[in-house]
Design a protein around this motif. Structure first.
Motif, PDB file in Angstrom:
ATOM      1  N   THR A 187       8.041  -2.390  -2.649  1.00 29.31           N
ATOM      2  CA  THR A 187       8.531  -3.664  -2.103  1.00 29.31           C
ATOM      3  C   THR A 187       9.154  -4.529  -3.190  1.00 29.31           C
ATOM      4  O   THR A 187      10.232  -5.106  -3.020  1.00 29.31           O
ATOM      5  N   ARG A 188       8.481  -4.610  -4.343  1.00 31.58           N
ATOM      6  CA  ARG A 188       8.940  -5.493  -5.424  1.00 31.58           C
ATOM      7  C   ARG A 188      10.003  -4.865  -6.305  1.00 31.58           C
ATOM      8  O   ARG A 188      10.818  -5.546  -6.919  1.00 31.58           O
ATOM      9  N   GLN A 195      -1.210 -10.831  -4.353  1.00 31.38           N
ATOM     10  CA  GLN A 195       0.032 -10.212  -4.818  1.00 31.38           C
ATOM     11  C   GLN A 195       0.983  -9.938  -3.662  1.00 31.38           C
ATOM     12  O   GLN A 195       2.204 -10.118  -3.783  1.00 31.38           O
ATOM     13  N   LEU A 196       0.426  -9.516  -2.536  1.00 27.68           N
ATOM     14  CA  LEU A 196       1.258  -9.241  -1.370  1.00 27.68           C
ATOM     15  C   LEU A 196       1.916 -10.525  -0.853  1.00 27.68           C
ATOM     16  O   LEU A 196       3.115 -10.533  -0.522  1.00 27.68           O
ATOM     17  N   PHE A 254       6.558  -3.403   3.767  1.00 28.87           N
ATOM     18  CA  PHE A 254       5.420  -2.943   2.968  1.00 28.87           C
ATOM     19  C   PHE A 254       4.610  -1.991   3.833  1.00 28.87           C
ATOM     20  O   PHE A 254       4.307  -2.291   4.984  1.00 28.87           O
ATOM     21  N   VAL A 264       4.586  -5.659   7.902  1.00 26.92           N
ATOM     22  CA  VAL A 264       3.605  -5.158   6.936  1.00 26.92           C
ATOM     23  C   VAL A 264       2.731  -4.165   7.685  1.00 26.92           C
ATOM     24  O   VAL A 264       2.145  -4.498   8.719  1.00 26.92           O
ATOM     25  N   PHE A 281      -4.194  -9.014  -1.966  1.00 28.96           N
ATOM     26  CA  PHE A 281      -3.488  -9.767  -0.927  1.00 28.96           C
ATOM     27  C   PHE A 281      -2.759 -10.982  -1.503  1.00 28.96           C
ATOM     28  O   PHE A 281      -1.728 -11.404  -0.962  1.00 28.96           O
ATOM     29  N   PHE A 339      -2.450   0.820  -3.490  1.00 23.54           N
ATOM     30  CA  PHE A 339      -1.837  -0.444  -3.067  1.00 23.54           C
ATOM     31  C   PHE A 339      -0.759  -0.869  -4.067  1.00 23.54           C
ATOM     32  O   PHE A 339       0.344  -1.268  -3.680  1.00 23.54           O
ATOM     33  N   LEU A 379       5.980 -11.442  -0.569  1.00 18.21           N
ATOM     34  CA  LEU A 379       6.579 -11.714   0.736  1.00 18.21           C
ATOM     35  C   LEU A 379       7.070 -13.152   0.878  1.00 18.21           C
ATOM     36  O   LEU A 379       7.566 -13.521   1.943  1.00 18.21           O
ATOM     37  N   LEU A 406       3.112  -1.512  -3.329  1.00 14.32           N
ATOM     38  CA  LEU A 406       3.730  -2.820  -3.568  1.00 14.32           C
ATOM     39  C   LEU A 406       4.926  -2.696  -4.513  1.00 14.32           C
ATOM     40  O   LEU A 406       5.881  -3.473  -4.423  1.00 14.32           O
TER      41      LEU A 406
END
Length: 475
Positions: A73-74, A90-91, A49, A105, A88, A66, A95, A70
């Motif tokens: 990543t997703r 969601q992050l 990320f 990250v 955060f 953001f 992860l 993300l």
């Protein structure tokens, strides 16, 4: 192009990526010094990320960025979160699950994300303390050009982030050795004298050095990048300090005052020249400039710490104030036409002194005293009466082995000649130093020149050790 130099930083990131615990790494340094490139080059495939803050953007826009980061990543695009706390969360969800290798990250330009009332820092603090610190496969790297913010808000935090940073990297400009490696990585076979001239004007900032094109001489490159109307570095000074410091006008006043005194000044004299008031505000400005690598405090031999000589050591800033700013309306080929002039010779001498003072470690290696405990300082003596003579030594290396190097730095385009007049000056420096300090140590007159000394009777009589510019390029 492969990553040049940066041996210390490579070693730190190797330790980070083989650690058995979660790591929070803070990387900071001036604008254009190569922080983002270093992180991407060394961590590359491990970055799962990455987000970069946008200068002056609203919280809403930062959160939208953001969400876009993300989604990489997703693999799924979702609505931007309503707050950094939600971001955060969601992050963390993205992860979840352990990995067999370290995952990174990366938040770039952290100070721009954490604007006033954004809520970023408390949310980041909660993310680290409640979850990330418990993930042994996780590395969180935060990066920022605003060194003062990084130090005060993150490294010096007193709240939930106090002592949470596991590794800190202040990324400095290249040394001369790294600069040589950088040009070699670009298949540019510049000689060391040419590299030294470029370094004296541009310093070791990778972005500045990147402006030098293959086939350029130092003079041509400096003319094109610093003096041409579309030169990449012609207006860099105005952007540099504003990008690093709040209320940067105070920092610029200090830099300008130091630019007028290339050999440095005492603190009180500097504060007066910069129009600051002595106290916490002035101390903070000086500390921020020092931590960001723009100035150096050199102790004055035998004097209290408060009497340290403060010197501007950012080559580009010195060059801008002495040359670029003063010749903005001039015709083409300013630098080519000025090379060899009395003003050029005076500037190159001061610039070479500053470079030598910044490269103490390779100089000690060349002198064979790398393992000897030393103290580096400046020294000067003002005449006390009509019969007394003053003297100044810009670099004194005081050693624990009962010896002291009195260093003289001389820049020239060929072997330097010690004539009768300069020989008398050297004798006076050595004898006055002995008389005034009362030192019983062996005093070693040490010459550091570009191309060495011309062998004559004065050199043989007075000089105990002679180094060339090659010593400065030692890795």
């Amino acid at each position: 192009m492969s990553l040049a130099g940066r041996a210390r930083e490579r070693a730190i990131f190797t330790q980070v990526m083989t650690s058995t615990e979660a790591e929070l790494v803070a990387v900071y340094g001036r604008r254009r010094v190569g922080k983002t490139y270093l992180i991407r080059e060394l961590l590359d495939d491990a970055i799962c990320f990455e987000m970069t803050g946008t200068y002056g953007a609203s919280v809403r826009d930062q959160l939208a960025n953001f969400a876009a980061a993300l989604a990489v990543t997703r693999g799924v695009v979702r609505e931007p979160p309503s707050s950094w706390r939600a971001a955060f969360e969601q992050l963390m969800a993205a992860l979840k699950g352990r990995s067999t290798r370290k995952r990174v990250v990366f938040f770039d330009e952290l100070p721009w994300l954490s604007s006033r009332r954004s809520g970023f820092l408390p949310a980041f603090e909660h993310f680290w303390n409640s979850w990330a610190v418990k993930q042994p496969d996780l590395v969180v790297v935060v990066c920022g050009s605003a060194a003062a913010w990084m130090i005060q808000q993150l490294l010096g935090a007193r709240g939930g982030l106090h002592n949470r940073v596991t590794r800190r990297i202040r990324l400095s400009p290249f040394t001369l050795s790294e600069t040589e490696q950088y040009f070699a990585s670009r298949s540019m076979n510049l000689g060391r004298y040419q590299i030294l001239e470029l370094y004296a004007a541009l310093g070791g900032v990778p972005y500045y050095l990147k402006q030098v094109e293959r086939g350029d001489s130092a003079g041509v490159a400096i003319d094109r990048t610093c003096f041409a109307h579309d030169g990449a570095l012609r207006d860099e000074f105005a952007k540099l300090y504003a990008s690093l410091f709040e209320h940067s006008e105070r920092h610029v006043r200090v830099v300008r005052a130091l630019g007028a005194k290339p050999r440095g000044v005492a603190r009180n004299e500097l504060i007066a020249a910069a129009g600051l008031t002595s106290g916490g505000g002035a101390s903070r400005v000086l500390d921020e400039l020092e931590e960001s690598g723009f100035l150096l405090r050199t102790p004055a031999l035998g004097r209290p710490v408060k009497d340290a000589v403060i010197r501007l050591i950012d080559e580009y800033s010195l060059f801008y104030l002495r040359w670029i700013e003063r010749h903005r309306g001039s015709a083409d080929h300013v630098w080519i036409n000025k090379r060899g002039s009395p003003a050029w010779r005076a500037w190159s001498g001061y610039a070479f002194e500053g470079i030598c003072i910044k490269h103490i470690a390779p100089l000690k290696r060349a002198l064979g005293i790398e393992a000897v405990e030393t103290t580096e300082s400046a020294w000067h003596h003002r005449p006390t009466d009509r019969d007394d003579r003053g003297a100044q030594v810009d670099l004194v290396i005081d050693r624990r082995d009962a010896s002291t190097n009195l260093c003289e730095m001389k820049f020239s385009d060929g072997p330097f000649t010690i004539d009768r007049h300069y020989a008398a000056e050297l004798r006076n420096k050595r004898d006055t130093f002995r008389r005034v300090t009362g030192s019983r140590k062996t005093l070693l007159v040490t010459m550091i020149t570009t191309h060495g000394l011309r062998n004559n009777q004065y050199a043989r009589e007075l000089v105990d050790k002679s180094l060339t510019m090659d010593a400065l390029f030692a890795s």
